[in-house]
Design a protein around this motif. Structure first.
Motif: not given
Length: 503
Positions: A235-242, A395-407
């Motif tokens: 998430x820290x590497x993503x844009x449009x994250x607050x 860490x797992x939450x970070x991966x989960x949210x990143x996966x949802x964002x990718x969708x």
């Protein structure tokens, strides 16, 4: 036979009866608890003995009258025994959701559940029952009643006292769990939900909005919020994250917090009359609403969730008491199918998140911080072990949210993801852990992501969001913010409670 011998025989009968009952039924609730220390095993053995001892008081009253014992005990032993078999074999959770699922199960599904192991277990169960009834014929059940009656009453009273003091840890175990689950199923929570006024052809913004409800995630353990560990690398590497790091709630358990998140009930109010469900408001605009959950629905918020047009619980036979629940990434296949169905909609994902026991909430890939917890008995663990395992769930939450964002990134429709944890978690502050109340429980994590097309469509909302990120706000903002982004006249909201308005 002398009085002494008969009394001795009655005592032996009750000892054998309770040992058999504990082995076949009560112990099933403890079989899957991970315990790697002698201290942990010993304390849970004591817990088992206390639970069985309190039920021994009930069993004694049943034995006083022969016809009642033969019928009632036989029914209890067989029904509880079969329930225990499923706990032993697949670690199901006994809950009102299980009762509902069982009563609605089709005959052909029940047929598929019958296995050779179940048949063997059932035969053994009947053989043990036959032996108990045969022994029962040889005793005078009322012998020594003047001594055993007051002891039995004290044991029954001990259950209610201990269950209250230990936060229902007794009633969550067999045999009590089955009775409490049936009671919960029969006594549905009554919440008066107010239907929104519907205006014909009301306008609204067509969005794909994803509401992710987390579990037990505290804001100060997110790398996004300056935690000394980078627990949110993706998430820290993503844009449009607050990340909003100053969210407050005094509702520090799921059953109390979710009604305030999903309706217009404020955390400052205890009212349960005429609440408005956020899903009803979306439904009134003919916006599809979906709920995909990895937690069983509790009666305090189940009526609210049921206002969704589509509901799916992915692990409906296991609650957070189970130690082998599905991980949250298992929510994704259903989410992906549903996100493509419509041009717009509200999609709610209810995570099991960072609920204790932490070690079944993430896969080995995210087991970064070590040493981890190796037993469920907290006094035998170090603070480092507990915090490490907890941080691994982040860490797992970070991966989960990143996966949802990718969708969502693949969607043409403007999209926004709102993540909010129901409450935080205590990690040793003032010697308290888990849901024991500390200030950490009142500061849940909240993260928002928005697509570029959302940013282009609502630049003023993004400006307000950035200005509000450090404001101290309550979880009341979820309801009002979800209405705000609709840009509709069909529903009112409090502008001072929306993160997309200038506060």
């Amino acid at each position: 036979m002398g009085i002494g011998k008969m009394l001795k025989k009655v005592i032996v009968f009750h000892l054998i009866l309770n040992v058999l009952f504990a082995c076949f039924i009560t112990a099933s609730s403890y079989y899957h608890i991970p315990l790697n220390s002698f201290e942990g095993r010993f304390m849970y053995f004591i817990h088992l003995c206390v639970v069985q001892s309190t039920f021994a008081g009930i069993l004694y009253f049943i034995t006083l009258y022969r016809p009642i014992f033969k019928v009632l005990f036989s029914l209890l032993f067989v029904s509880l025994g079969v329930t225990a078999f499923w706990i032993y074999s697949i670690n199901i959770s006994v809950s009102d959701a299980l009762i509902e699922a069982t009563l609605s199960t089709k005959l052909y599904i029940i047929k598929d559940l019958i296995s050779a192991r179940l048949v063997v277990f059932f035969i053994i169960l009947l053989a043990v029952l036959w032996g108990v009834l045969k022994f029962y014929k040889k005793i005078d059940p009322k012998k020594g009643a003047s001594l055993f009656l007051p002891v039995s009453l004290c044991l029954i009273a001990l259950f209610f006292y201990a269950d209250y003091k230990r936060s229902h840890s007794f009633s969550s175990k067999l045999p009590y769990a089955l009775f409490y689950s049936i009671s919960d199923y029969c006594h549905k929570e009554s919440i008066s939900l107010k239907k929104p006024l519907v205006q014909k052809n009301a306008s609204f913004s067509k969005l794909k909005t994803v509401l992710v409800i987390g579990e037990s995630v505290r804001a100060d353990h997110l790398g996004l919020n300056g935690y000394y560990r980078q627990t949110t690398p993706k998430l820290s590497e993503r844009k449009n994250i607050i990340s909003l790091n100053n969210i407050y709630t005094d509702k520090t358990n799921t059953s109390l917090s979710l009604p305030c998140i999903l309706t217009d009930q404020s955390i400052l109010s205890e009212r349960q009359d005429s609440l408005s469900s956020i899903f009803d408001i979306y439904n009134s605009l003919k916006i599809p609403t979906y709920w995909i959950g990895n937690q069983l629905l509790e009666k305090s918020y189940k009526p609210i969730v049921e206002t969704n047009q589509n509901i799916e619980i992915i692990d409906k036979y296991k609650s957070y008491w189970s130690t082998d629940k599905k991980q949250d990434l298992s929510l994704l296949p259903s989410f992906i199918k549903k996100i493509h169905r419509d041009e717009y909609g509200l999609y709610s994902l209810h995570m099991i998140g960072s609920h204790w026991w932490y070690e079944d909430k993430y896969t080995n890939e995210y087991r970064k911080y070590k040493p981890i917890i190796d037993g469920k008995y907290i006094p035998s663990l170090t603070k480092a072990q507990i915090v490490n395992s907890y941080d691994n769930t982040i860490l797992y939450l970070d991966a989960f949210l990143d996966s949802v964002i990718k969708v969502l990134e693949k969607e043409n429709t403007p999209s926004v993801l709102i993540y909010i944890s129901d409450h935080g978690e205590s990690l040793g502050e003032n010697g308290r852990w888990l849901h024991s109340h500390t200030e950490a429980l009142t500061n849940p994590a909240m993260v928002i992501w928005f697509s570029n097309s959302f940013k282009e469509k609502f630049p003023e909302k993004i400006i307000s969001l950035l200005e509000n990120k450090n404001q101290k706000l309550s979880t009341d903002i979820i309801f009002h913010s979800l209405i705000d982004i609709l840009n509709t006249d069909n529903a009112s909201f409090n502008t001072s409670e929306s993160i997309f308005c200038k506060l």
